[in-house]
Design a protein around this motif. Structure first.
Motif, PDB file in Angstrom:
ATOM      1  N   LEU A 254     -29.847  13.411 -48.702  1.00  0.00           N
ATOM      2  CA  LEU A 254     -30.990  12.889 -47.950  1.00  0.00           C
ATOM      3  C   LEU A 254     -30.967  11.358 -47.932  1.00  0.00           C
ATOM      4  CD1 LEU A 254     -33.748  13.089 -46.539  1.00  0.00           C
ATOM      5  CD2 LEU A 254     -34.796  13.288 -48.819  1.00  0.00           C
ATOM      6  N   GLU A 255     -30.723  10.741 -49.074  1.00  0.00           N
ATOM      7  CA  GLU A 255     -30.731   9.281 -49.157  1.00  0.00           C
ATOM      8  C   GLU A 255     -29.658   8.657 -48.267  1.00  0.00           C
ATOM      9  OE1 GLU A 255     -30.859   7.437 -52.995  1.00  0.00           O
ATOM     10  OE2 GLU A 255     -32.124   9.017 -53.832  1.00  0.00           O
ATOM     11  N   GLU A 256     -28.433   9.195 -48.318  1.00  0.00           N
ATOM     12  CA  GLU A 256     -27.359   8.570 -47.542  1.00  0.00           C
ATOM     13  C   GLU A 256     -27.574   8.765 -46.041  1.00  0.00           C
ATOM     14  OE1 GLU A 256     -23.782  10.179 -49.152  1.00  0.00           O
ATOM     15  OE2 GLU A 256     -24.045  12.170 -48.278  1.00  0.00           O
ATOM     16  N   GLN A 257     -28.084   9.893 -45.635  1.00  0.00           N
ATOM     17  CA  GLN A 257     -28.365  10.105 -44.210  1.00  0.00           C
ATOM     18  C   GLN A 257     -29.496   9.199 -43.741  1.00  0.00           C
ATOM     19  OE1 GLN A 257     -29.112  14.319 -44.066  1.00  0.00           O
ATOM     20  NE2 GLN A 257     -26.991  14.831 -44.610  1.00  0.00           N
ATOM     21  N   PHE A 258     -30.494   9.043 -44.581  1.00  0.00           N
ATOM     22  CA  PHE A 258     -31.659   8.197 -44.279  1.00  0.00           C
ATOM     23  C   PHE A 258     -31.252   6.741 -44.126  1.00  0.00           C
ATOM     24  CE2 PHE A 258     -35.631   6.196 -46.289  1.00  0.00           C
ATOM     25  CZ  PHE A 258     -36.326   6.163 -45.098  1.00  0.00           C
ATOM     26  N   ILE A 259     -30.509   6.214 -45.095  1.00  0.00           N
ATOM     27  CA  ILE A 259     -30.091   4.811 -45.062  1.00  0.00           C
ATOM     28  C   ILE A 259     -29.154   4.556 -43.882  1.00  0.00           C
ATOM     29  CG2 ILE A 259     -28.781   3.030 -46.282  1.00  0.00           C
ATOM     30  CD1 ILE A 259     -31.556   3.516 -47.449  1.00  0.00           C
ATOM     31  N   ALA A 260     -28.214   5.454 -43.653  1.00  0.00           N
ATOM     32  CA  ALA A 260     -27.276   5.281 -42.543  1.00  0.00           C
ATOM     33  C   ALA A 260     -28.010   5.272 -41.199  1.00  0.00           C
ATOM     34  CB  ALA A 260     -26.225   6.383 -42.564  1.00  0.00           C
ATOM     35  N   PHE A 261     -29.003   6.136 -41.054  1.00  0.00           N
ATOM     36  CA  PHE A 261     -29.782   6.183 -39.812  1.00  0.00           C
ATOM     37  C   PHE A 261     -30.472   4.841 -39.561  1.00  0.00           C
ATOM     38  CE2 PHE A 261     -33.801   6.735 -37.604  1.00  0.00           C
ATOM     39  CZ  PHE A 261     -33.425   7.451 -36.466  1.00  0.00           C
ATOM     40  N   ILE A 262     -31.080   4.280 -40.588  1.00  0.00           N
ATOM     41  CA  ILE A 262     -31.796   3.010 -40.440  1.00  0.00           C
ATOM     42  C   ILE A 262     -30.843   1.897 -40.018  1.00  0.00           C
ATOM     43  CG2 ILE A 262     -33.091   1.229 -41.682  1.00  0.00           C
ATOM     44  CD1 ILE A 262     -34.158   3.533 -43.473  1.00  0.00           C
ATOM     45  N   VAL A 263     -29.701   1.795 -40.701  1.00  0.00           N
ATOM     46  CA  VAL A 263     -28.737   0.735 -40.393  1.00  0.00           C
ATOM     47  C   VAL A 263     -28.215   0.873 -38.968  1.00  0.00           C
ATOM     48  CG1 VAL A 263     -26.487  -0.230 -40.989  1.00  0.00           C
ATOM     49  CG2 VAL A 263     -28.087   0.385 -42.809  1.00  0.00           C
ATOM     50  N   GLN A 264     -27.853   2.084 -38.576  1.00  0.00           N
ATOM     51  CA  GLN A 264     -27.301   2.278 -37.241  1.00  0.00           C
ATOM     52  C   GLN A 264     -28.357   2.021 -36.164  1.00  0.00           C
ATOM     53  OE1 GLN A 264     -24.034   2.565 -36.864  1.00  0.00           O
ATOM     54  NE2 GLN A 264     -23.946   2.483 -39.106  1.00  0.00           N
ATOM     55  N   ARG A 265     -29.618   2.347 -36.426  1.00  0.00           N
ATOM     56  CA  ARG A 265     -30.684   2.067 -35.470  1.00  0.00           C
ATOM     57  C   ARG A 265     -30.854   0.557 -35.269  1.00  0.00           C
ATOM     58  NH1 ARG A 265     -35.733   4.145 -33.949  1.00  0.00           N
ATOM     59  NH2 ARG A 265     -34.709   6.180 -33.802  1.00  0.00           N
ATOM     60  N   VAL A 266     -30.796  -0.202 -36.350  1.00  0.00           N
ATOM     61  CA  VAL A 266     -30.908  -1.660 -36.230  1.00  0.00           C
ATOM     62  C   VAL A 266     -29.734  -2.218 -35.432  1.00  0.00           C
ATOM     63  CG1 VAL A 266     -30.902  -3.833 -37.522  1.00  0.00           C
ATOM     64  CG2 VAL A 266     -32.322  -1.927 -38.295  1.00  0.00           C
ATOM     65  N   LEU A 267     -28.536  -1.696 -35.670  1.00  0.00           N
ATOM     66  CA  LEU A 267     -27.372  -2.130 -34.894  1.00  0.00           C
ATOM     67  C   LEU A 267     -27.549  -1.853 -33.407  1.00  0.00           C
ATOM     68  CD1 LEU A 267     -24.403  -1.049 -37.181  1.00  0.00           C
ATOM     69  CD2 LEU A 267     -24.998  -3.387 -36.538  1.00  0.00           C
ATOM     70  N   GLU A 268     -28.191  -0.745 -33.072  1.00  0.00           N
ATOM     71  CA  GLU A 268     -28.394  -0.389 -31.669  1.00  0.00           C
ATOM     72  C   GLU A 268     -29.426  -1.283 -30.990  1.00  0.00           C
ATOM     73  OE1 GLU A 268     -29.609   3.664 -31.645  1.00  0.00           O
ATOM     74  OE2 GLU A 268     -27.749   4.404 -32.560  1.00  0.00           O
ATOM     75  N   THR A 269     -30.459  -1.665 -31.733  1.00  0.00           N
ATOM     76  CA  THR A 269     -31.614  -2.306 -31.103  1.00  0.00           C
ATOM     77  C   THR A 269     -31.745  -3.793 -31.344  1.00  0.00           C
ATOM     78  OG1 THR A 269     -33.007  -1.745 -33.011  1.00  0.00           O
ATOM     79  CG2 THR A 269     -32.926  -0.157 -31.195  1.00  0.00           C
ATOM     80  N   ARG A 270     -31.019  -4.365 -32.307  1.00  0.00           N
ATOM     81  CA  ARG A 270     -31.262  -5.756 -32.679  1.00  0.00           C
ATOM     82  C   ARG A 270     -29.973  -6.583 -32.735  1.00  0.00           C
ATOM     83  NH1 ARG A 270     -36.047  -6.693 -30.994  1.00  0.00           N
ATOM     84  NH2 ARG A 270     -37.593  -5.203 -31.807  1.00  0.00           N
ATOM     85  N   GLN A 271     -29.089  -6.377 -31.784  1.00  0.00           N
ATOM     86  CA  GLN A 271     -27.845  -7.141 -31.770  1.00  0.00           C
ATOM     87  C   GLN A 271     -28.098  -8.644 -31.632  1.00  0.00           C
ATOM     88  OE1 GLN A 271     -24.539  -6.641 -32.150  1.00  0.00           O
ATOM     89  NE2 GLN A 271     -24.858  -4.517 -32.797  1.00  0.00           N
ATOM     90  N   GLU A 272     -29.000  -9.031 -30.744  1.00  0.00           N
ATOM     91  CA  GLU A 272     -29.249 -10.461 -30.528  1.00  0.00           C
ATOM     92  C   GLU A 272     -29.832 -11.107 -31.774  1.00  0.00           C
ATOM     93  OE1 GLU A 272     -28.284 -12.318 -27.941  1.00  0.00           O
ATOM     94  OE2 GLU A 272     -27.273 -10.472 -27.346  1.00  0.00           O
ATOM     95  N   GLU A 273     -30.764 -10.417 -32.420  1.00  0.00           N
ATOM     96  CA  GLU A 273     -31.365 -10.964 -33.640  1.00  0.00           C
ATOM     97  C   GLU A 273     -30.340 -11.064 -34.762  1.00  0.00           C
ATOM     98  OE1 GLU A 273     -34.605  -9.604 -31.068  1.00  0.00           O
ATOM     99  OE2 GLU A 273     -32.744  -8.671 -31.740  1.00  0.00           O
ATOM    100  N   LEU A 274     -29.447 -10.100 -34.859  1.00  0.00           N
ATOM    101  CA  LEU A 274     -28.403 -10.155 -35.881  1.00  0.00           C
ATOM    102  C   LEU A 274     -27.455 -11.321 -35.641  1.00  0.00           C
ATOM    103  CD1 LEU A 274     -27.685  -6.333 -36.189  1.00  0.00           C
ATOM    104  CD2 LEU A 274     -28.814  -7.779 -37.892  1.00  0.00           C
ATOM    105  N   LYS A 275     -27.220 -11.667 -34.375  1.00  0.00           N
ATOM    106  CA  LYS A 275     -26.405 -12.847 -34.064  1.00  0.00           C
ATOM    107  C   LYS A 275     -27.108 -14.114 -34.536  1.00  0.00           C
ATOM    108  CE  LYS A 275     -24.102 -10.922 -29.973  1.00  0.00           C
ATOM    109  NZ  LYS A 275     -24.017 -11.001 -28.482  1.00  0.00           N
ATOM    110  N   VAL A 276     -28.414 -14.194 -34.282  1.00  0.00           N
ATOM    111  CA  VAL A 276     -29.190 -15.360 -34.723  1.00  0.00           C
ATOM    112  C   VAL A 276     -29.102 -15.509 -36.236  1.00  0.00           C
ATOM    113  CG1 VAL A 276     -31.523 -16.298 -34.945  1.00  0.00           C
ATOM    114  CG2 VAL A 276     -30.765 -15.353 -32.754  1.00  0.00           C
TER     115      VAL A 276
END
Length: 406
Positions: A254-276
């Motif tokens: 449960l923990e690894e699926q949960f953490i992976a989901f969060i990280v991948q969602r941020v990668l999908e939605t916040r590319q510009e902010e991650l560049k900043v």
């Protein structure tokens, strides 16, 4: 006699330009709109001014030619200072070179307020100075990006749990007793009785699973620890899922699926902010299950051979140790089966080896340390009673908790 009356229809006034958010400018290319926000950058080149506006949803370059504006609007634009608030109307144009990918050819401009002596200039400032002015520092590009990423993390947390059968249950912030030890409690007066700011909502959620099966709480928690490291925060938000009939192996999945989901969602939605934020996203892309697992015994052996020959079985891990252990892998790693003596009273001892508990900490790479901890709970009434006594916890405050075992 007859007369003919000619009626001239009244010409309707031209509609005012719609007020739009900068994030939506791509839907209005070639149209005249109004944007409202604050000055992030301003430079003048004689008969031409460039103004970068921020409205919270994005940034946009405004281009003002002297011949396109009235004398009053031109003068108002020329006097704009950093963080002044204003509105501008103009034609939207796509321009890949402009901040945000669009620019506005200004036709009218209205200033709401000119700032005076704005303390944070467009230069480097020390952290102490910025923390003293944090209410204004939040407007900076990096702080804005960090808050956007945080918002996406929070949404991902809720989306994952809500979509996997969990029910949100808000737990008390003022509590009558400790959850993980009495040395890190903030005490307050509760109508003549002592109460404490919550360290965790998980014990309450153990009651909730008897009704709902899968639950989580997500809110502020407090630890009275005097420390200036990023691993010890006095106030932070923590998400705590609880699940009935779940043993250690299922918990780790449960923990690894949960953490992976969060990280991948941020990668999908916040590319510009991650560049900043200058984040190396290639490392985040590797955060997918399964995660490596080692036992506490193996972790101690590794530390003895590498960074700390003095490490002994029964020691808890500090920041340096967690950094060294996490550096072995390019994704988070589980450390399981910690000594019973250094863990919380409610953790289930391993039936085959009672000196260790069925628990795990999830250690992130790159020096971030522990990001998640969990355990299988003690289900036996007699054992949980003895553990409460061993930890010198007030029995009467935990009678309700013992009822869950009864």
């Amino acid at each position: 006699m007859s007369s003919t009356e000619v009626v001239t229809p009244e010409v309707p006034a031209a509609p005012a330009a719609p007020v739009v958010y900068i994030a939506n400018l791509q839907n209005f290319v070639g149209q005249e709109v109004m944007v409202r926000g604050w000055v992030q950058h301003h430079r003048s080149k004689g008969k031409l001014q460039f103004i970068v506006m921020r409205d919270g949803t994005g940034v946009c370059q405004l281009v003002a030619f002297r011949n396109d504006l009235s004398a009053g609007d031109w003068e108002a634009a020329d006097k704009l200072t950093l963080e002044s608030s204003f509105a501008a109307t103009g034609l939207v144009r796509a321009d890949a070179r402009a901040p945000g990918g669009f620019e506005l050819a200004v036709r009218t401009l209205q200033v709401y307020q000119y700032t005076q002596d704005y303390p944070i200039a467009e230069k480097e400032h020390g952290i102490a100075f910025l923390m003293e002015h944090r209410h204004l520092w939040l407007r900076s590009t990096r702080q804005h990006a960090a808050l956007k990423v945080r918002a996406s993390v929070v949404k991902a947390v809720r989306d994952y749990l809500d979509d996997h059968g969990f029910t949100l249950v808000d737990t008390p912030i003022l509590t009558p007793n400790a959850c993980e030890g009495t040395s890190t409690l903030f005490e307050t007066d509760y109508f003549g009785q002592p109460a404490f700011l919550s360290q965790s909502g998980q014990l309450y959620n153990e009651a909730d699973i008897g009704s709902l099966g899968r639950v989580y709480c997500f809110g502020p928690t407090f630890r009275a620890e005097k420390s200036k490291t990023r691993r010890h925060l006095m106030e932070f938000w923590m998400v705590e899922p609880e699940v009935a009939f779940l043993e250690l192996d299922g918990l780790l999945q449960l923990e690894e699926q949960f953490i992976a989901f969060i990280v991948q969602r941020v990668l999908e939605t916040r590319q510009e902010e991650l560049k900043v934020l200058e984040r190396d996203t290639s490392r985040l892309e590797k955060i997918v299950p399964p995660f490596p697992r080692i036992t506490y015994d193996a972790a101690i052996a590794y530390l003895q051979k590498t960074v700390n020959p003095e490490s002994r079985w029964g020691d808890d891990f500090g920041g340096d140790e967690e950094t060294a252990l996490g550096s072995q892998f390019d994704k988070p790693m589980f450390i399981t089966h910690y000594p019973t003596q250094i863990k919380a009273f409610y953790m289930q001892p391993d039936p085959q080896r009672p000196e260790v508990v069925l628990a795990a900490d999830l250690i992130a790479p790159e020096g971030y340390g522990e990001i998640c901890g969990g355990s299988q709970r003690i289900h036996d009434l007699a054992l949980i009673e003895s553990r409460i006594q061993e930890h010198n916890l007030p029995r009467e405050a935990f009678e309700w908790y013992l009822d869950l075992r009864r």
